[in-house]
Write a protein that holds these residues in place. Structure first.
Motif, PDB file in Angstrom:
ATOM      1  N   LEU A  85       0.819  -1.198   0.000  1.00 23.32           N
ATOM      2  CA  LEU A  85       0.000   0.000   0.000  1.00 23.32           C
ATOM      3  C   LEU A  85       0.863   1.262   0.000  1.00 23.32           C
ATOM      4  N   GLY A  86       1.976   1.238   0.714  1.00 24.34           N
ATOM      5  CA  GLY A  86       2.876   2.392   0.723  1.00 24.34           C
ATOM      6  C   GLY A  86       3.430   2.686  -0.659  1.00 24.34           C
ATOM      7  N   THR A  87       3.850   1.642  -1.371  1.00 20.60           N
ATOM      8  CA  THR A  87       4.373   1.854  -2.723  1.00 20.60           C
ATOM      9  C   THR A  87       3.273   2.299  -3.685  1.00 20.60           C
ATOM     10  N   LYS A  88       2.068   1.747  -3.529  1.00 19.54           N
ATOM     11  CA  LYS A  88       0.953   2.162  -4.376  1.00 19.54           C
ATOM     12  C   LYS A  88       0.587   3.626  -4.139  1.00 19.54           C
ATOM     13  N   VAL A  89       0.583   4.050  -2.878  1.00 21.91           N
ATOM     14  CA  VAL A  89       0.269   5.448  -2.569  1.00 21.91           C
ATOM     15  C   VAL A  89       1.342   6.366  -3.145  1.00 21.91           C
ATOM     16  N   LEU A  90       2.608   5.995  -2.993  1.00 26.28           N
ATOM     17  CA  LEU A  90       3.686   6.790  -3.586  1.00 26.28           C
ATOM     18  C   LEU A  90       3.526   6.884  -5.097  1.00 26.28           C
ATOM     19  N   ALA A  91       3.271   5.750  -5.733  1.00 29.46           N
ATOM     20  CA  ALA A  91       3.150   5.729  -7.184  1.00 29.46           C
ATOM     21  C   ALA A  91       1.921   6.488  -7.670  1.00 29.46           C
ATOM     22  N   SER A  92       0.846   6.432  -6.911  1.00 28.59           N
ATOM     23  CA  SER A  92      -0.403   7.042  -7.353  1.00 28.59           C
ATOM     24  C   SER A  92      -0.477   8.540  -7.101  1.00 28.59           C
ATOM     25  N   PHE A  93       0.113   9.014  -6.001  1.00 29.98           N
ATOM     26  CA  PHE A  93      -0.108  10.401  -5.607  1.00 29.98           C
ATOM     27  C   PHE A  93       1.146  11.265  -5.562  1.00 29.98           C
ATOM     28  N   VAL A  94       2.324  10.677  -5.556  1.00 26.64           N
ATOM     29  CA  VAL A  94       3.538  11.470  -5.370  1.00 26.64           C
ATOM     30  C   VAL A  94       4.388  11.523  -6.629  1.00 26.64           C
ATOM     31  N   ILE A  95       4.631  10.374  -7.234  1.00 20.90           N
ATOM     32  CA  ILE A  95       5.521  10.295  -8.398  1.00 20.90           C
ATOM     33  C   ILE A  95       4.742  10.691  -9.659  1.00 20.90           C
ATOM     34  N   SER A 134      -2.609   3.149  -9.983  1.00 20.43           N
ATOM     35  CA  SER A 134      -3.875   2.501 -10.297  1.00 20.43           C
ATOM     36  C   SER A 134      -5.010   3.456  -9.977  1.00 20.43           C
ATOM     37  N   GLU A 135      -6.190   3.023 -10.293  1.00 19.14           N
ATOM     38  CA  GLU A 135      -7.366   3.827 -10.002  1.00 19.14           C
ATOM     39  C   GLU A 135      -7.633   3.836  -8.498  1.00 19.14           C
ATOM     40  N   MET A 136      -8.336   4.842  -8.065  1.00 17.65           N
ATOM     41  CA  MET A 136      -8.658   4.971  -6.648  1.00 17.65           C
ATOM     42  C   MET A 136      -9.518   3.789  -6.179  1.00 17.65           C
ATOM     43  N   GLY A 137     -10.414   3.323  -7.034  1.00 18.80           N
ATOM     44  CA  GLY A 137     -11.261   2.183  -6.678  1.00 18.80           C
ATOM     45  C   GLY A 137     -10.445   0.930  -6.416  1.00 18.80           C
ATOM     46  N   GLU A 138      -9.415   0.725  -7.221  1.00 17.66           N
ATOM     47  CA  GLU A 138      -8.552  -0.441  -7.015  1.00 17.66           C
ATOM     48  C   GLU A 138      -7.772  -0.317  -5.709  1.00 17.66           C
ATOM     49  N   LEU A 139      -7.327   0.900  -5.404  1.00 13.12           N
ATOM     50  CA  LEU A 139      -6.598   1.116  -4.153  1.00 13.12           C
ATOM     51  C   LEU A 139      -7.505   0.861  -2.947  1.00 13.12           C
ATOM     52  N   ARG A 167     -17.755  -6.900  -1.566  1.00 12.40           N
ATOM     53  CA  ARG A 167     -18.397  -7.534  -2.726  1.00 12.40           C
ATOM     54  C   ARG A 167     -19.302  -6.544  -3.452  1.00 12.40           C
ATOM     55  N   LEU A 168     -19.940  -5.650  -2.710  1.00 15.88           N
ATOM     56  CA  LEU A 168     -20.850  -4.669  -3.308  1.00 15.88           C
ATOM     57  C   LEU A 168     -20.119  -3.462  -3.892  1.00 15.88           C
ATOM     58  N   MET A 169     -18.878  -3.267  -3.511  1.00 12.78           N
ATOM     59  CA  MET A 169     -18.111  -2.099  -3.930  1.00 12.78           C
ATOM     60  C   MET A 169     -17.604  -2.273  -5.361  1.00 12.78           C
ATOM     61  N   PRO A 170     -17.744  -1.224  -6.205  1.00 10.42           N
ATOM     62  CA  PRO A 170     -17.167  -1.326  -7.553  1.00 10.42           C
ATOM     63  C   PRO A 170     -15.648  -1.334  -7.458  1.00 10.42           C
ATOM     64  N   HIS A 171     -14.987  -2.176  -8.263  1.00 10.90           N
ATOM     65  CA  HIS A 171     -13.536  -2.349  -8.133  1.00 10.90           C
ATOM     66  C   HIS A 171     -12.738  -1.592  -9.171  1.00 10.90           C
ATOM     67  N   SER A 172     -13.241  -1.428 -10.379  1.00  7.00           N
ATOM     68  CA  SER A 172     -12.507  -0.663 -11.377  1.00  7.00           C
ATOM     69  C   SER A 172     -13.431  -0.269 -12.512  1.00  7.00           C
ATOM     70  N   ILE A 173     -13.019   0.718 -13.268  1.00  5.44           N
ATOM     71  CA  ILE A 173     -13.827   1.187 -14.390  1.00  5.44           C
ATOM     72  C   ILE A 173     -13.806   0.172 -15.525  1.00  5.44           C
ATOM     73  N   THR A 174     -12.724  -0.594 -15.649  1.00  4.51           N
ATOM     74  CA  THR A 174     -12.651  -1.574 -16.732  1.00  4.51           C
ATOM     75  C   THR A 174     -13.643  -2.706 -16.544  1.00  4.51           C
ATOM     76  N   ALA A 175     -13.918  -3.065 -15.310  1.00  2.00           N
ATOM     77  CA  ALA A 175     -14.850  -4.169 -15.046  1.00  2.00           C
ATOM     78  C   ALA A 175     -16.281  -3.672 -14.870  1.00  2.00           C
ATOM     79  N   HIS A 176     -16.445  -2.376 -14.599  1.00  2.00           N
ATOM     80  CA  HIS A 176     -17.751  -1.811 -14.333  1.00  2.00           C
ATOM     81  C   HIS A 176     -17.926  -0.537 -15.154  1.00  2.00           C
TER      82      HIS A 176
END
Length: 164
Positions: A70-80, A97-102, A148-157
């Motif tokens: 999660l730390g690397t994903k947050v760095l990659a998504s919001f800092v770099i 990645s998308e916020m939904g995936e995170l 299970r009810l939460m949308p996971h990504s725009i590609t799948a939904h």
């Protein structure tokens, strides 16, 4: 406005690096627990303490992995900057990645942690179990249902969250 953006990125980077440092601390603690479990096994100390130490080690290792990812994903998504990723061939798991995936990854991480924590608690219980030990499994089921009810990504939904 630029200064505010840089300040926010710095705070996010500091938080992500804190998550990763916490993961390293947890891995160190897990190492100490492994050594303690081996000692307890060799001395043939109480078997329950060996099992609980091993379960605690698994719990700490899983949570450390989750924090590191999660730390690397947050760095990659919001800092770099995105241009950094376009010019390099990095593994897919570190790319933004998308916020939904995170959010989905975070919920899944919480579920894994709660399940292992519950198993650790059951391994260390020495008294008869009562109905209060069913609260955590009920919470796990509720979180799993929400995930299970939460949308996971725009590609799948679709954009509205409805399955295609």
């Amino acid at each position: 406005m630029r200064a505010a953006s840089v300040a926010i990125r710095a705070v996010i980077a500091l938080a992500a690096l804190g998550m990763m440092a916490g993961a390293l601390v947890l891995l160190g603690e897990a190492g100490f627990n492994v050594v303690a479990a081996v000692r307890a096994m060799l001395v043939q100390d109480h078997a329950q303490s060996t099992i609980s130490l091993v379960m605690k080690t698994i719990d700490e290792c899983l949570f450390a992995i989750i924090l590191m990812l999660l730390g690397t994903k947050v760095l990659a998504s919001f800092v770099i900057q995105e241009s950094f990723f376009a010019s390099r061939s990095l593994p897919g798991w570190i790319k933004p990645s998308e916020m939904g995936e995170l959010k989905s990854t975070f919920c899944q991480a919480i579920l894994v942690f709660l399940i292992v924590d519950y198993a650790t608690d059951l391994a260390s219980v020495e008294t008869p179990l009562d109905a209060s030990y069913l609260v955590l499994p009920a919470a796990i089921l509720i979180i799993a249902g929400a995930l299970r009810l939460m949308p996971h990504s725009i590609t799948a939904h679709g954009h509205d969250g409805a399955p295609r």
